[in-house]
Write a protein that holds these residues in place. Structure first.
Motif, PDB file in Angstrom:
ATOM      1  N   PRO A  43      24.381  79.132 -18.577  1.00 16.57           N
ATOM      2  CA  PRO A  43      24.026  78.745 -17.407  1.00 16.57           C
ATOM      3  C   PRO A  43      25.395  79.050 -16.666  1.00 16.57           C
ATOM      4  CG  PRO A  43      22.948  77.183 -18.727  1.00 16.57           C
ATOM      5  CD  PRO A  43      23.859  77.668 -19.457  1.00 16.57           C
ATOM      6  N   PRO A  44      25.535  79.921 -15.499  1.00 13.89           N
ATOM      7  CA  PRO A  44      26.748  80.042 -14.736  1.00 13.89           C
ATOM      8  C   PRO A  44      27.082  78.656 -13.779  1.00 13.89           C
ATOM      9  CG  PRO A  44      24.813  81.203 -13.790  1.00 13.89           C
ATOM     10  CD  PRO A  44      24.392  80.468 -15.113  1.00 13.89           C
ATOM     11  N   GLN A  45      26.230  77.699 -13.657  1.00 15.45           N
ATOM     12  CA  GLN A  45      26.687  76.857 -12.817  1.00 15.45           C
ATOM     13  C   GLN A  45      27.114  75.399 -13.582  1.00 15.45           C
ATOM     14  OE1 GLN A  45      23.451  77.642 -13.814  1.00 15.45           O
ATOM     15  NE2 GLN A  45      21.976  75.723 -13.818  1.00 15.45           N
ATOM     16  N   PHE A  46      27.485  75.833 -14.757  1.00 15.47           N
ATOM     17  CA  PHE A  46      27.881  74.670 -15.570  1.00 15.47           C
ATOM     18  C   PHE A  46      29.408  75.107 -16.252  1.00 15.47           C
ATOM     19  CE2 PHE A  46      23.366  73.541 -16.006  1.00 15.47           C
ATOM     20  CZ  PHE A  46      23.495  72.279 -15.171  1.00 15.47           C
ATOM     21  N   THR A  47      29.486  76.208 -16.453  1.00 14.66           N
ATOM     22  CA  THR A  47      30.746  76.663 -17.100  1.00 14.66           C
ATOM     23  C   THR A  47      31.338  78.180 -17.023  1.00 14.66           C
ATOM     24  OG1 THR A  47      31.836  76.814 -19.387  1.00 14.66           O
ATOM     25  CG2 THR A  47      29.378  77.147 -19.263  1.00 14.66           C
ATOM     26  N   GLU A  48      32.407  78.430 -17.271  1.00 13.72           N
ATOM     27  CA  GLU A  48      32.775  79.940 -16.949  1.00 13.72           C
ATOM     28  C   GLU A  48      32.744  80.935 -18.265  1.00 13.72           C
ATOM     29  OE1 GLU A  48      32.844  82.269 -14.862  1.00 13.72           O
ATOM     30  OE2 GLU A  48      34.684  81.972 -13.591  1.00 13.72           O
ATOM     31  N   VAL A  49      32.628  82.035 -18.096  1.00 11.31           N
ATOM     32  CA  VAL A  49      32.897  83.037 -18.884  1.00 11.31           C
ATOM     33  C   VAL A  49      34.543  83.843 -18.570  1.00 11.31           C
ATOM     34  CG1 VAL A  49      31.807  84.928 -17.539  1.00 11.31           C
ATOM     35  CG2 VAL A  49      32.087  85.260 -20.001  1.00 11.31           C
ATOM     36  N   TYR A  50      34.943  84.152 -19.786  1.00  9.63           N
ATOM     37  CA  TYR A  50      36.281  84.691 -19.916  1.00  9.63           C
ATOM     38  C   TYR A  50      36.404  85.768 -20.669  1.00  9.63           C
ATOM     39  CZ  TYR A  50      37.616  80.110 -17.965  1.00  9.63           C
ATOM     40  OH  TYR A  50      37.815  78.816 -17.253  1.00  9.63           O
ATOM     41  N   LEU A  51      36.970  86.933 -20.159  1.00  9.64           N
ATOM     42  CA  LEU A  51      36.982  88.157 -20.842  1.00  9.64           C
ATOM     43  C   LEU A  51      38.527  88.400 -21.104  1.00  9.64           C
ATOM     44  CD1 LEU A  51      34.634  88.476 -18.848  1.00  9.64           C
ATOM     45  CD2 LEU A  51      35.175  90.651 -18.621  1.00  9.64           C
ATOM     46  N   ASN A  52      38.880  89.418 -22.088  1.00 13.05           N
ATOM     47  CA  ASN A  52      40.154  90.017 -22.378  1.00 13.05           C
ATOM     48  C   ASN A  52      40.339  91.160 -21.563  1.00 13.05           C
ATOM     49  OD1 ASN A  52      38.735  91.810 -23.780  1.00 13.05           O
ATOM     50  ND2 ASN A  52      39.922  91.690 -25.703  1.00 13.05           N
ATOM     51  N   ALA A  53      41.367  91.619 -21.651  1.00 19.40           N
ATOM     52  CA  ALA A  53      41.803  92.992 -20.629  1.00 19.40           C
ATOM     53  C   ALA A  53      40.957  94.106 -21.156  1.00 19.40           C
ATOM     54  CB  ALA A  53      43.371  93.322 -21.041  1.00 19.40           C
ATOM     55  N   MET A  54      40.585  94.445 -22.295  1.00 15.71           N
ATOM     56  CA  MET A  54      39.797  95.469 -22.603  1.00 15.71           C
ATOM     57  C   MET A  54      38.288  95.401 -22.070  1.00 15.71           C
ATOM     58  SD  MET A  54      41.174  96.387 -26.423  1.00 15.71           S
ATOM     59  CE  MET A  54      39.907  98.045 -26.490  1.00 15.71           C
ATOM     60  N   ALA A  55      37.764  94.022 -22.319  1.00 19.34           N
ATOM     61  CA  ALA A  55      36.360  93.830 -21.532  1.00 19.34           C
ATOM     62  C   ALA A  55      36.523  93.921 -19.884  1.00 19.34           C
ATOM     63  CB  ALA A  55      35.946  92.244 -22.103  1.00 19.34           C
TER      64      ALA A  55
END
Length: 346
Positions: A43-55
């Motif tokens: 759920p976006p209200q509780f934690t964050e998503v992280y990407l690498n450079a290629m993503a």
């Protein structure tokens, strides 16, 4: 993607992914499956998503925007937040970790004015944000389903926020660090009710209806005094860093702070304890001859003062402050070596 969403400055990556997926009729997990390999969407209200450079490059292609455009709008896509994995496009959405940031729901009136969904979450360096345009206090404490408090009964809080923005805009990193210090000095006073100025209780009583827990309203009711104190700290630090500060001027400054606390109807002798601890931590010698010194003038840039090492704009204030207190902490335990101990007065 066949349909695109508008970018919102400061939005969390997870919130953006959620809006983009919803507009195209798929789940966030399905969208992220097109971005790269990952775990499970949260759920976006509780934690964050992280990407690498290629993503990130893949997301840029999917949104029809350049990498730099996405990084300007979404702070957690900037280079120092990217994952280290380089084996392929990868994303991680940890269940309980947001890596030193707070996610606060955006003002729904601002979202509606831009024809956005109301459930937009922005990255914040505090557990709360102020919408000065609509007079709202927004936070990440979802108490009884309420994510904001109206500020129409406390206009001085909105004005304090404007003054804080002005302080940080003019002084830069030094202003951010000193606001963080002032906020946490105030938390020392808040945690011991006998030290709190009466206006904080009076300000809380102006709210009609439920406002949630004391932890929720603590920074709100303290805000005007915190901003005032931050300006007082900044005046001292500018002169100290320029080398025009002495032991006598420091004592005189502390007396003036005591007078200010008395104006706020606080027990100055005890409340000054927190300020004095801060002062001792900010008593290192000024920079050497070759170091950058702050310019004269209260509105000029102020380098981050020692003992602070740096004050990045995206570092939350609990990591910037040089004093250990936080809102809601237990009062200091009895210490026989400190005659000013205030244990038992909470």
């Amino acid at each position: 993607m066949p349909r695109q969403v508008r970018l919102i400055s400061g939005e969390s990556t997870g919130s953006f992914i959620g809006r983009l997926a919803a507009l195209n009729g798929i789940s966030p997990g399905e969208l992220l499956g097109l971005v790269g390999d990952g775990t499970k969407a949260q759920p976006p209200q509780f934690t964050e998503v992280y990407l690498n450079a290629m993503a990130l490059e893949r997301l840029a292609v999917m949104t029809g925007r350049g990498r730099e455009v996405l990084q300007r709008a979404l702070p957690n896509l900037r280079d120092h937040h990217l994952l280290d994995e380089s084996s392929g496009p990868v994303w991680r959405w940890p269940q309980w970790e947001a890596k030193g940031v707070f996610l606060v729901r955006a003002c729904d009136l601002c979202a509606a004015a831009k024809r956005m969904a109301s459930d937009v979450y922005v990255v914040s360096v505090t557990r709360w944000r102020v919408c000065a345009r609509h007079g709202r206090w927004l936070d990440n404490l979802r108490e009884a389903g309420v994510s904001w408090l109206p500020l129409r009964e406390v206009p001085e809080v909105v004005e304090a926020h404007r003054q804080r923005v002005l302080l940080e805009r003019r002084l830069g990193g030094g202003g951010r660090a000193l606001f963080a210090d002032a906020l946490h000095i105030a938390s020392f006073w808040w945690n011991i009710p006998a030290l709190s100025p009466p206006v904080w209780f009076e300000r809380r009583d102006r709210f009609r209806g439920p406002v949630g827990s004391d932890l929720r309203v603590a920074p709100l009711v303290c805000y005007p005094e915190v901003v005032h104190l931050a300006y007082v700290l900044a005046a001292r630090e500018r002169r100290r860093m320029r080398g025009t500060w002495s032991t006598e001027t420091d004592k005189a400054w502390l007396r003036r702070v005591g007078d200010l606390l008395e104006e706020w109807q606080m027990p100055a002798a005890l409340a000054l304890v927190a300020v004095d601890i801060w002062r001792q931590r900010h008593s290192t010698p000024p920079p050497g001859t070759g170091a950058t010194r702050p310019s004269q003038g209260r509105s000029r840039r102020l380098p981050v003062p020692l003992p602070h090492q740096d004050a990045p704009a995206d570092t939350h204030l609990e990591h910037l402050a040089c004093v250990p207190w936080r809102f809601g902490d237990e009062p200091p335990a009895l210490d026989d070596t400190q005659v000013w101990s205030v244990a038992g007065q909470a």
